[in-house]
Design an enzyme around this catalytic site. Structure first.
Site, short mmCIF file in Angstrom:
data_model
loop_
_atom_site.label_atom_id
_atom_site.label_comp_id
_atom_site.label_asym_id
_atom_site.label_seq_id
_atom_site.Cartn_x
_atom_site.Cartn_y
_atom_site.Cartn_z
N HIS A 90 -4.12 8.17 -0.50
CA HIS A 90 -5.01 7.06 -0.25
C HIS A 90 -6.19 7.70 -0.52
CE1 HIS A 90 -2.77 4.26 2.50
NE2 HIS A 90 -1.75 5.33 2.29
N GLU B 205 -5.65 11.75 1.91
CA GLU B 205 -6.90 10.93 2.03
C GLU B 205 -7.70 11.85 0.70
OE1 GLU B 205 -7.76 8.14 2.90
OE2 GLU B 205 -6.58 7.77 4.78
N HIS C 113 -3.52 0.59 -0.80
CA HIS C 113 -4.84 -0.12 -0.63
C HIS C 113 -5.50 -0.33 -1.88
CE1 HIS C 113 -4.85 1.08 3.78
NE2 HIS C 113 -4.24 0.13 3.74
N ALA C 114 -5.55 -1.68 -2.44
CA ALA C 114 -6.02 -2.04 -3.69
C ALA C 114 -7.32 -1.33 -4.09
CB ALA C 114 -5.97 -3.37 -3.85
N TYR D 193 -10.71 7.29 1.41
CA TYR D 193 -11.51 8.61 1.25
C TYR D 193 -11.45 9.41 2.39
CZ TYR D 193 -15.53 6.17 2.72
OH TYR D 193 -16.41 5.51 3.79
N ARG E 129 -8.77 -5.13 -0.54
CA ARG E 129 -7.89 -3.97 0.12
C ARG E 129 -6.58 -4.58 0.28
NH1 ARG E 129 -8.26 -0.05 4.37
NH2 ARG E 129 -6.97 -0.36 6.12
N GLU F 284 -8.66 1.56 -3.64
CA GLU F 284 -8.66 3.07 -3.42
C GLU F 284 -8.21 3.50 -5.13
OE1 GLU F 284 -6.42 4.12 -0.05
OE2 GLU F 284 -7.53 2.94 1.12
#
Length: 382
Positions: A298, A343, A170-171, A300, A229, A173
């Site tokens: 990833h 995460e 996911h861009a 959060y 994202r 993050e």
């Protein structure tokens, strides 16, 4: 031992940079009516609500925290709607643009790659080439395909049992690619020979590292829209761009995702319709006999997830997996027993806008878990 890097190349034209005079709300639904309200708001296309956690309204239930990014022009409407509903809420981020601007820690900006800064793609690309050329006994490269916008995805080959790690699906993050870079240099190359755990691991296993999975999207977050994202693919007949690459794997495909191409959780037009997901899936399929563990990073929420996310059924090896998501479920179904999703920080105070000052402690604490998993995989290879 070879540490295996996967990466992509090429630059993209600059356009207008999106600014965010917005707020992030934390909603606390305690009634079915609250859940229904949140889902109704999500279905309002004009509102353009951006779900931070969970990442889709389909995952909203009673008694969980729901973090949503609300555009400035709709703040009054959202305030009124929440007041009428009686739902508890608070403001996590008062000014999103200030948080975006505040990610840099205020120190002097380095002219080149830094492990405690959020690097641009060009800086990461130069770093990858430098790592490979300066460590030829540890690093070698192989192109496995291109991104939608033509950037190369490159890795290092392996014949020994291996761990596959990817970051930046996911861009937005950014802490995720920062961790992969930290792992490669600070914890793999810099400590090789001095850290007994890491040395033992790298002497007996290979590690494939993809520092930035969604390269096109990552570039776009630096040049145009910090909150982007998805991938950047385009399909004839649709004005919507990209898909969620972590909903594009063939594991319960499109469950808990959206079939709307404009949604941030759009699962794609078919499984592996996104070339980035297909390139990675093809490589893992071709090397599944060697790959013993799959780790995807990833942010959060500070969780360690394991299969399954698309089903309430327990995985066959549930008792061995210490702590659920698209690519890890797919890898597990493929036969890669030790598949996990990390995460990283935080739990919502900064969300996707974690300051650079937290890169080092985030990476240090994550390494403890990664090293534990790696040691366990190595011990149980056969």
């Amino acid at each position: 031992m070879k540490l295996l890097l996967l990466f992509g190349l090429v630059a993209v034209a600059l356009a207008d940079v999106t600014r965010f005079e917005d707020k992030v709300f934390r909603l606390k639904p305690s009634l079915d009516a609250h859940v229904t309200l949140i889902k109704d708001l999500a279905q309002n296309i004009e509102l353009q609500l951006d779900f931070w956690s969970p990442d889709s309204d389909a995952l909203v239930t009673i008694d969980i925290d729901v973090d949503i990014h609300v555009p400035a022009r709709y703040l009054d409407m959202v305030y009124t709607t929440l007041a009428q509903s009686g739902m508890e809420y608070r403001i996590l981020i008062q000014d999103v643009q200030s948080a975006v601007d505040g990610q840099a820690d205020g120190g002097p900006s380095p002219r080149a790659h830094s492990y405690t800064k959020y690097n641009t793609w060009s800086e990461i690309e130069a770093w990858i080439n430098s790592i490979a050329s300066s460590n030829p006994s540890l690093v070698s490269k192989q192109v496995i395909g291109n991104t939608y916008e033509g950037r190369s995805m490159t890795l290092l080959k392996s014949t020994k049992p291996a761990i596959f790690m990817d970051c930046g699906i996911h861009a937005r993050e950014w802490i995720s690619p920062a961790f992969c870079q930290w792992f490669v240099k600070e914890q793999a190359l810099a400590t090789y020979g001095s850290d007994s755990e890491m040395t033992n691991l790298l002497n007996n296993m290979d590690v494939y590292v993809l520092p930035v999975f969604n390269v096109d999207g990552y570039v776009f977050t630096h040049t145009n829209n910090r909150m982007w994202r998805k991938t950047r693919s385009k399909k004839s007949g649709s004005s919507c761009i990209g898909a969620d690459p972590n909903r594009n794997f063939d594991a319960g495909w499109c469950i808990g995702a959206s079939s709307n191409p404009c949604s941030d959780t759009f699962c794609g037009h078919t499984p592996e319709s996104e070339i980035e997901a297909k390139n990675v899936a093809d490589f893992i399929r071709k090397n599944k006999s060697a790959i013993k563990s799959y780790i995807t990073v990833h942010s959060y929420s500070q969780l360690l997830l394991f299969p399954y996310s698309y089903s309430y059924n327990l995985a066959a090896d549930h008792s061995e997996l210490p702590a659920a998501g698209g690519s890890d479920d797919w890898a597990y179904d493929l036969g890669i027993k030790y598949s996990y999703t990390f995460e990283l920080r935080d739990t919502g105070y900064y969300g996707f806008l974690l300051p650079e000052s937290q890169i080092k402690p985030t990476c240090e604490e994550t390494m403890l878990a990664v090293k534990y998993i790696a040691a366990y995989v190595q011990k149980n290879l056969y």
